[in-house]
Scaffold this active site. Structure first.
Site, PDB file in Angstrom:
ATOM      1  N   GLY A  45      63.088  87.559  50.719  1.00 10.85           N
ATOM      2  CA  GLY A  45      62.907  88.891  50.163  1.00 10.85           C
ATOM      3  C   GLY A  45      64.125  89.294  49.356  1.00 10.85           C
ATOM      4  O   GLY A  45      65.225  88.772  49.575  1.00 10.85           O
ATOM      5  N   GLN A  50      70.113  94.840  45.521  1.00 15.90           N
ATOM      6  CA  GLN A  50      70.981  93.669  45.672  1.00 15.90           C
ATOM      7  C   GLN A  50      71.391  93.060  44.329  1.00 15.90           C
ATOM      8  O   GLN A  50      72.338  92.284  44.268  1.00 15.90           O
ATOM      9  CB  GLN A  50      70.277  92.593  46.509  1.00 15.90           C
ATOM     10  CG  GLN A  50      70.054  93.019  47.951  1.00 15.90           C
ATOM     11  CD  GLN A  50      69.257  91.965  48.685  1.00 15.90           C
ATOM     12  OE1 GLN A  50      68.028  91.979  48.656  1.00 15.90           O
ATOM     13  NE2 GLN A  50      69.948  91.050  49.325  1.00 15.90           N
ATOM     14  N   CYS A  91      70.476  87.516  55.160  1.00 13.47           N
ATOM     15  CA  CYS A  91      70.377  88.330  53.950  1.00 13.47           C
ATOM     16  C   CYS A  91      71.102  87.621  52.829  1.00 13.47           C
ATOM     17  O   CYS A  91      72.197  87.094  53.029  1.00 13.47           O
ATOM     18  CB  CYS A  91      71.019  89.693  54.216  1.00 13.47           C
ATOM     19  SG  CYS A  91      71.000  90.785  52.791  1.00 13.47           S
ATOM     20  N   LEU A  92      70.510  87.624  51.640  1.00 13.49           N
ATOM     21  CA  LEU A  92      71.153  86.980  50.492  1.00 13.49           C
ATOM     22  C   LEU A  92      72.475  87.660  50.124  1.00 13.49           C
ATOM     23  O   LEU A  92      73.329  87.047  49.496  1.00 13.49           O
ATOM     24  CB  LEU A  92      70.210  86.977  49.286  1.00 13.49           C
ATOM     25  CG  LEU A  92      68.930  86.136  49.453  1.00 13.49           C
ATOM     26  CD1 LEU A  92      68.037  86.290  48.229  1.00 13.49           C
ATOM     27  CD2 LEU A  92      69.262  84.670  49.706  1.00 13.49           C
ATOM     28  N   HIS A 133      63.632  95.337  56.397  1.00  9.55           N
ATOM     29  CA  HIS A 133      64.973  94.954  55.933  1.00  9.55           C
ATOM     30  C   HIS A 133      65.154  95.322  54.445  1.00  9.55           C
ATOM     31  O   HIS A 133      66.186  95.875  54.054  1.00  9.55           O
ATOM     32  CB  HIS A 133      65.101  93.437  56.166  1.00  9.55           C
ATOM     33  CG  HIS A 133      66.346  92.788  55.642  1.00  9.55           C
ATOM     34  ND1 HIS A 133      67.192  92.067  56.453  1.00  9.55           N
ATOM     35  CD2 HIS A 133      66.869  92.710  54.388  1.00  9.55           C
ATOM     36  CE1 HIS A 133      68.194  91.602  55.717  1.00  9.55           C
ATOM     37  NE2 HIS A 133      68.021  91.963  54.470  1.00  9.55           N
ATOM     38  N   GLU A 134      64.121  95.057  53.642  1.00 14.10           N
ATOM     39  CA  GLU A 134      64.235  95.321  52.201  1.00 14.10           C
ATOM     40  C   GLU A 134      64.204  96.820  51.895  1.00 14.10           C
ATOM     41  O   GLU A 134      64.913  97.284  51.003  1.00 14.10           O
ATOM     42  CB  GLU A 134      63.133  94.598  51.421  1.00 14.10           C
ATOM     43  CG  GLU A 134      63.093  93.078  51.578  1.00 14.10           C
ATOM     44  CD  GLU A 134      64.421  92.374  51.330  1.00 14.10           C
ATOM     45  OE1 GLU A 134      65.262  92.903  50.573  1.00 14.10           O
ATOM     46  OE2 GLU A 134      64.633  91.294  51.904  1.00 14.10           O
TER      47      GLU A 134
HETATM   48 ZN    ZN Z   1      68.972  91.675  52.639  1.00  7.09          ZN
END
Ligand code: ZN
Length: 168
Positions: A45, A50, A91-92, A133-134
């Site tokens: 995601g 981000q 998480c990225l 989360h997103e």
């Molecule tokens: Zn994330």
């Protein structure tokens, strides 16, 4: 186009995204770039926050085969289960860190698609975790902020170290 993903500690991750209206320019280009960025980083995601775009848009693909792209524009959680569950999240924006977070087990999300049509989706398992989360990202929150200060400081130091190493 692959967009640079901001890392935890970058103040842009604390910004709250604004709603997208149908006149938003080049929406499809943004969606395409977000998917390209998410797939190339092997994420499930990605929120626009981000990539330093402060609009309420999220892309997700929780399938094994990476062939079920979902886009949620102006997503809202309209119902959630009383039951909670623990899930080890990553998480990225927080590379190489995986920590357990407790969230509602199931959620119902209302959002718009790329054409502006409203839809609702019942989410469970990884998809439920991912969408919560997103949406947190759109509200300026990163999953590690659910952890204790002790853990959070350890993570901040680890990220600083990663960044120093990347610069060398
Ligand atoms: Zn994330």
């Amino acid at each position: 186009m692959i967009l640079p993903i901001r890392a935890f500690g970058d103040p842009v991750l604390r910004k709250v995204g604004k709603e997208i209206d149908k006149d938003y320019p080049s929406l499809q280009d943004l969606i395409d770039s977000m998917f390209e960025t998410m797939y190339s980083a092997k994420g499930v995601g990605l929120a626009a926050t981000q990539v330093d775009i402060h609009r309420r848009i999220v892309v997700v693909d929780t399938s094994e085969e990476r062939d079920q792209p979902l886009v949620f524009i102006n997503p809202e959680i309209v119902a959630q289960s009383v039951e909670q569950k623990e899930w080890e999240e990553g998480c990225l924006s927080v590379p190489e860190i995986y920590e357990t977070v407790t969230r509602p087990d199931r959620v119902r999300v209302r959002a718009q698609d790329a054409k502006g049509e409203f839809f609702e989706m019942a989410c469970d398992e990884l998809l439920a975790v991912c969408i919560q989360h997103e949406i947190d990202h759109l509200n300026g929150k990163v999953f590690v902020q659910y952890l204790s200060n002790l853990k959070l400081n350890r993570i901040k130091n680890k990220i600083k170290k990663q960044q120093r190493e990347a610069q060398q």
